[in-house]
Design a protein around this motif. Structure first.
Motif, short mmCIF file in Angstrom:
data_model
loop_
_atom_site.label_atom_id
_atom_site.label_comp_id
_atom_site.label_asym_id
_atom_site.label_seq_id
_atom_site.Cartn_x
_atom_site.Cartn_y
_atom_site.Cartn_z
N LEU A 195 -8.31 -3.48 -3.27
CA LEU A 195 -7.42 -4.20 -2.36
C LEU A 195 -8.09 -5.50 -1.98
N ALA A 253 -1.75 5.69 -2.05
CA ALA A 253 -2.92 4.86 -1.83
C ALA A 253 -3.43 4.99 -0.40
N ASP A 286 1.20 -3.43 4.13
CA ASP A 286 0.33 -4.39 3.46
C ASP A 286 -0.90 -4.72 4.31
N ILE A 289 0.87 -1.17 0.00
CA ILE A 289 0.00 0.00 0.00
C ILE A 289 0.91 1.22 0.00
N ALA A 318 -3.30 -7.44 2.94
CA ALA A 318 -3.39 -7.26 1.49
C ALA A 318 -2.58 -8.29 0.74
N VAL A 330 -3.08 -5.16 -4.48
CA VAL A 330 -3.43 -3.74 -4.34
C VAL A 330 -3.16 -3.07 -5.69
#
Length: 298
Positions: free
Chosen positions: A115, A36, A75, A32, A130, A133
């Motif tokens: 995601l 984001a 993440d 991420i 995640a 993504v």
């Protein structure tokens, strides 16, 4: 999780975009990034797709003050709050290990981010580790501005196994819906479909059809449907704040000249008017929306 599974690869080959898909797919990662994380922190809602305890796939909408969704690591995201009682995914989002797909769409800026990963239970909400993504282009996103937050609502107002006449009208009037799909071991994905009102056809109270417009060439949704026909649809009433959730099965139909359409069979319907919902302005339609001329395949 690999970038693409066999279902997506097969669709990419059939459509002739395998090389392009490989290039575009480089944007898929598990990290991420700062941009984001900043985007997520500004959003007042999040669409989540998952399977319920009976294995039916649904897409649900969570809302909250900006910041209710936030990145807590490179993440991982944390979501404060949950779904109203009666939402078909309320149980799934309280169960550790649930595979989820999420999409955050900002109608103000026509930006969206997806995601996908695995859920962990957390105090006052949940977290998602995640696995995929990535962002998408602004194609087929209608521009809207938030008007007001409505804090009261009865929750779920109707359940059924077919659309009522009023629900049919809502689907025909829709310019946006969200779709959750899965490929079992490869997880769940939540995506967006948009177009001019009427782009989703109601063929009967239990059958819908919509064109598959040209997109990013990944074919994650159609790839999942090639592997598993289960799908969950979410039609938001942007101006009134209501939600129409459908669960069923979908398949892609390939027509002449490279045209594609998706046929969806309704198996379960939930209509809701949840507290904490946002009302939005009438839309400024995306310039990418094709004129609606009816379906391409039957």
């Amino acid at each position: 999780m690999g970038r693409y599974h066999q279902g997506s690869l097969a669709v990419q080959e059939r459509v002739g975009v395998r090389e392009l898909a490989e290039h575009v797919g480089r944007s898929i990662g598990a990290d991420i990034r700062d941009v984001a994380a900043a985007f997520l922190a500004q959003q007042p809602h999040l669409v989540v797709g998952a399977a319920d305890g009976a294995g039916r796939l649904w897409a649900s909408l969570l809302t909250g003050a900006p910041g209710f969704v936030r990145a807590t690591g490179p993440d991982r995201i944390r979501v404060s709050g949950g779904l109203p009682e009666g939402d078909p995914l309320a149980g799934a989002l309280a169960t550790a290990g649930t595979r989820v797909g999420t999409i955050s769409l900002d109608p103000r800026t026509r930006r969206r981010m997806r995601l996908n990963g695995t859920l962990a239970v957390a105090p006052g909400g949940f977290a998602v580790a995640a696995e995929q993504v990535f962002s998408n282009c602004p194609k087929y996103l209608q521009k809207r501005q938030p008007l007001e937050l409505v804090v009261d609502g009865p929750g779920v107002v109707r359940r059924g196994d077919a659309l009522t006449p009023g629900q049919e009208r809502a689907v025909r009037a829709a310019d946006t819906f969200f779709i959750a799909t899965t490929a079992e071991a490869d997880g769940v994905d939540a995506s967006h479909r948009g177009g001019m009102p009427g782009f989703v056809e109601v063929l009967s109270p239990t059958e819908l059809l919509w064109p598959d417009y040209a997109g990013n060439a990944m074919f994650l949704t159609l790839g999942n449907l090639a592997a598993d026909e289960r799908a969950g649809l979410l039609f938001p009433d942007w101006e009134g704040g209501g939600l129409l959730q459908l669960s069923g099965r979908a398949r892609t139909e390939y027509g002449p000249g490279g045209s594609r359409a998706v046929r969806f069979r309704v198996e379960a319907v939930v209509e809701g008017l949840h507290p904490g919902r946002l009302r939005w302005s009438t839309p400024e339609y995306s310039p990418a929306n094709p004129p609606h001329r009816g379906s391409t395949t039957r």
